[in-house]
Scaffold this motif. Sequence first.
Motif, PDB file in Angstrom:
ATOM      1  N   SER A  11      50.167  -6.553  67.532  1.00  0.00           N
ATOM      2  CA  SER A  11      51.087  -6.056  68.549  1.00  0.00           C
ATOM      3  C   SER A  11      50.408  -4.900  69.282  1.00  0.00           C
ATOM      4  CB  SER A  11      52.386  -5.580  67.903  1.00  0.00           C
ATOM      5  OG  SER A  11      52.146  -4.404  67.151  1.00  0.00           O
ATOM      6  N   LEU A  12      50.933  -4.584  70.433  1.00  0.00           N
ATOM      7  CA  LEU A  12      50.361  -3.493  71.225  1.00  0.00           C
ATOM      8  C   LEU A  12      50.421  -2.175  70.459  1.00  0.00           C
ATOM      9  CD1 LEU A  12      49.079  -2.637  73.873  1.00  0.00           C
ATOM     10  CD2 LEU A  12      51.368  -2.345  74.830  1.00  0.00           C
ATOM     11  N   ARG A  17      47.617   2.078  67.514  1.00  0.00           N
ATOM     12  CA  ARG A  17      47.445   2.834  66.270  1.00  0.00           C
ATOM     13  C   ARG A  17      45.986   2.740  65.794  1.00  0.00           C
ATOM     14  NH1 ARG A  17      50.942   0.263  63.339  1.00  0.00           N
ATOM     15  NH2 ARG A  17      52.663   1.270  64.383  1.00  0.00           N
ATOM     16  N   HIS A  18      45.419   1.523  65.831  1.00  0.00           N
ATOM     17  CA  HIS A  18      44.013   1.347  65.438  1.00  0.00           C
ATOM     18  C   HIS A  18      43.090   2.139  66.360  1.00  0.00           C
ATOM     19  CE1 HIS A  18      44.875  -1.622  62.415  1.00  0.00           C
ATOM     20  NE2 HIS A  18      45.398  -2.466  63.284  1.00  0.00           N
ATOM     21  N   LEU A  23      39.502   6.620  67.349  1.00  0.00           N
ATOM     22  CA  LEU A  23      39.156   7.745  68.216  1.00  0.00           C
ATOM     23  C   LEU A  23      39.148   9.054  67.435  1.00  0.00           C
ATOM     24  CD1 LEU A  23      38.418   8.635  71.070  1.00  0.00           C
ATOM     25  CD2 LEU A  23      40.859   8.857  71.552  1.00  0.00           C
ATOM     26  N   SER A  24      40.072   9.194  66.512  1.00  0.00           N
ATOM     27  CA  SER A  24      40.108  10.398  65.673  1.00  0.00           C
ATOM     28  C   SER A  24      38.844  10.504  64.821  1.00  0.00           C
ATOM     29  CB  SER A  24      41.346  10.363  64.774  1.00  0.00           C
ATOM     30  OG  SER A  24      41.372  11.462  63.918  1.00  0.00           O
ATOM     31  N   PHE A  69      35.059   2.457  73.306  1.00  0.00           N
ATOM     32  CA  PHE A  69      36.370   3.075  73.504  1.00  0.00           C
ATOM     33  C   PHE A  69      36.878   2.840  74.919  1.00  0.00           C
ATOM     34  CE2 PHE A  69      35.343   5.921  69.803  1.00  0.00           C
ATOM     35  CZ  PHE A  69      36.361   5.458  68.994  1.00  0.00           C
ATOM     36  N   THR A  70      36.005   2.925  75.904  1.00  0.00           N
ATOM     37  CA  THR A  70      36.397   2.697  77.292  1.00  0.00           C
ATOM     38  C   THR A  70      36.891   1.270  77.490  1.00  0.00           C
ATOM     39  OG1 THR A  70      34.810   4.346  78.057  1.00  0.00           O
ATOM     40  CG2 THR A  70      35.592   2.770  79.684  1.00  0.00           C
ATOM     41  N   LYS A  71      36.164   0.294  76.949  1.00  0.00           N
ATOM     42  CA  LYS A  71      36.570  -1.118  77.073  1.00  0.00           C
ATOM     43  C   LYS A  71      37.902  -1.366  76.368  1.00  0.00           C
ATOM     44  CE  LYS A  71      31.877  -2.881  77.395  1.00  0.00           C
ATOM     45  NZ  LYS A  71      30.796  -3.545  76.660  1.00  0.00           N
TER      46      LYS A  71
END
Length: 85
Positions: A11-12, A17-18, A23-24, A69-71
């Motif tokens: 789900s979105l 969340r992933h 990113l963290s 991350f950008t993609k």
Amino acid sequence: MLKGREKKTDSLSDELRHYCDDLSEFNQRCERLCEALAEIATHHESISSYAVRGMRHNASWLKYRINDFTKRLHTLYERALDEQK
């Protein structure tokens, strides 16, 4: 991947969340890397070829992760727009 099995689409909210978790972790690694580079910069006369190689490796990793991350962010953005329709 096993033949005949399709990948389940998250789900979105799961995707977001992933993304936030990744990113963290990325930000934590960048912080440690920046601290290490600052330390190296203060002791530049003692930089070995191994340290230079490590810095190049980490620079390549950073570029790869930033592009990833950008993609992923763009994909999530497009998906969110599609779900609003």
